[in-house]
Design a protein around this motif. Structure first.
Motif, PDB file in Angstrom:
ATOM      1  N   ARG A 142      25.906  30.258  58.293  1.00  0.00           N
ATOM      2  CA  ARG A 142      26.547  30.632  57.029  1.00  0.00           C
ATOM      3  C   ARG A 142      27.861  29.858  56.961  1.00  0.00           C
ATOM      4  NH1 ARG A 142      27.141  36.072  57.418  1.00  0.00           N
ATOM      5  NH2 ARG A 142      25.061  36.392  56.583  1.00  0.00           N
ATOM      6  N   GLN A 171      30.832  27.713  54.050  1.00  0.00           N
ATOM      7  CA  GLN A 171      31.302  27.623  52.673  1.00  0.00           C
ATOM      8  C   GLN A 171      31.928  26.256  52.454  1.00  0.00           C
ATOM      9  OE1 GLN A 171      30.742  29.978  50.094  1.00  0.00           O
ATOM     10  NE2 GLN A 171      31.236  28.081  49.028  1.00  0.00           N
ATOM     11  N   ASP A 172      31.123  25.355  51.907  1.00  0.00           N
ATOM     12  CA  ASP A 172      31.563  23.991  51.592  1.00  0.00           C
ATOM     13  C   ASP A 172      32.196  23.310  52.804  1.00  0.00           C
ATOM     14  OD1 ASP A 172      30.649  24.400  49.018  1.00  0.00           O
ATOM     15  OD2 ASP A 172      32.612  24.953  48.223  1.00  0.00           O
ATOM     16  N   ASP A 173      31.593  23.496  53.975  1.00  0.00           N
ATOM     17  CA  ASP A 173      32.138  23.042  55.245  1.00  0.00           C
ATOM     18  C   ASP A 173      30.958  22.730  56.166  1.00  0.00           C
ATOM     19  OD1 ASP A 173      34.630  22.831  56.881  1.00  0.00           O
ATOM     20  OD2 ASP A 173      33.681  24.396  58.078  1.00  0.00           O
ATOM     21  N   ASP A 194      23.094  28.506  54.860  1.00  0.00           N
ATOM     22  CA  ASP A 194      23.441  29.256  53.658  1.00  0.00           C
ATOM     23  C   ASP A 194      24.850  28.856  53.240  1.00  0.00           C
ATOM     24  OD1 ASP A 194      23.812  30.966  51.568  1.00  0.00           O
ATOM     25  OD2 ASP A 194      23.696  32.801  52.757  1.00  0.00           O
ATOM     26  N   ASN A 195      24.930  28.015  52.216  1.00  0.00           N
ATOM     27  CA  ASN A 195      26.216  27.614  51.647  1.00  0.00           C
ATOM     28  C   ASN A 195      26.438  28.347  50.322  1.00  0.00           C
ATOM     29  OD1 ASN A 195      28.670  26.137  51.641  1.00  0.00           O
ATOM     30  ND2 ASN A 195      27.775  24.580  50.315  1.00  0.00           N
ATOM     31  N   ALA A 196      25.912  29.555  50.246  1.00  0.00           N
ATOM     32  CA  ALA A 196      26.105  30.446  49.097  1.00  0.00           C
ATOM     33  C   ALA A 196      25.696  29.803  47.773  1.00  0.00           C
ATOM     34  CB  ALA A 196      27.556  30.937  49.039  1.00  0.00           C
ATOM     35  N   SER A 204      26.355  26.962  46.691  1.00  0.00           N
ATOM     36  CA  SER A 204      27.462  26.176  46.143  1.00  0.00           C
ATOM     37  C   SER A 204      26.984  24.832  45.597  1.00  0.00           C
ATOM     38  CB  SER A 204      28.518  25.932  47.220  1.00  0.00           C
ATOM     39  OG  SER A 204      29.505  25.042  46.736  1.00  0.00           O
ATOM     40  N   GLY A 212      22.343  25.258  48.898  1.00  0.00           N
ATOM     41  CA  GLY A 212      23.475  24.471  48.443  1.00  0.00           C
ATOM     42  C   GLY A 212      22.998  23.046  48.255  1.00  0.00           C
ATOM     43  N   SER A 252      31.506  17.498  52.185  1.00  0.00           N
ATOM     44  CA  SER A 252      32.119  18.803  52.409  1.00  0.00           C
ATOM     45  C   SER A 252      33.428  18.671  53.173  1.00  0.00           C
ATOM     46  CB  SER A 252      31.169  19.696  53.201  1.00  0.00           C
ATOM     47  OG  SER A 252      31.133  19.271  54.547  1.00  0.00           O
ATOM     48  N   GLY A 308      32.672  29.114  59.734  1.00  0.00           N
ATOM     49  CA  GLY A 308      31.343  29.619  59.429  1.00  0.00           C
ATOM     50  C   GLY A 308      30.817  30.480  60.552  1.00  0.00           C
TER      51      GLY A 308
END
Length: 169
Positions: free
Chosen positions: A48, A50-52, A72-74, A76, A102, A127, A133
């Motif tokens: 998990r 986030q843009d990383d 899982d990048n939500a 994005s 994503g 990213s 994460g």
């Protein structure tokens, strides 16, 4: 790719799994095929982010052993967390595929690699590199919760998730 891929005798089509297995969870059809391997399967390793993407790199640097990395990048649409360089690492290290909630980039290059790649979209921006994460946690997207060790099957008809043996009912 160096030549045509031979069919995998251990692969069961997603349509057959859907018909035969009441415990089969089917991901909503939000993912596009970007890889050079249209059919792939294996146990899930989950991330998990986030843009990383440093955790994505770290995972793909490990021996894959036919596993599938689920990122899982939500969902994005801000940037790509997988591109040609990381996908090549995955290919060289024996990963069966990568599924990204994503974006990916280097779509033309991904299509030449012997790696299954599914993602929501393609995006040219890379990213961040913060290293933030979580790994080996349940992730939920496309209407399905995927746990580490669940077995994923992807082909031209979609993506099916079967529970790991220790979670099977």
């Amino acid at each position: 790719m160096t030549g045509p891929l031979l069919p995998d005798p251990t692969f069961t089509p997603t349509t057959d799994l859907s018909d035969a297995r009441p415990d089969a969870a089917i991901l909503a059809p939000i993912l596009r095929d970007y890889g050079g391997r249209p059919r792939f399967h294996g146990p899930a390793v989950t991330l998990r982010v986030q843009d990383d993407n440093p955790l994505v790199r770290a995972a793909l640097e490990e021996p894959g052993g036919g596993r599938v990395l689920v990122v899982d990048n939500a969902g994005s649409l801000n940037c790509a967390v997988l591109g040609g360089m990381l996908a090549l690492l995955g290919t060289r290290n024996g990963w069966a595929g990568v599924i990204v909630n994503g974006c990916v980039r280097d779509a033309a290059e991904l299509a030449t690699l012997d790696l299954g790649v599914r993602a929501v979209a393609s995006h040219p921006r890379r990213s961040a590199k913060r290293g933030l994460g979580e790994r080996d946690v349940p992730v939920t997207f496309a209407g399905v919760t995927i746990h580490p060790g669940d077995h994923l099957y992807a082909d031209e008809d979609g993506v099916v998730c079967l529970p790991a043996p220790d979670r099977a009912s």
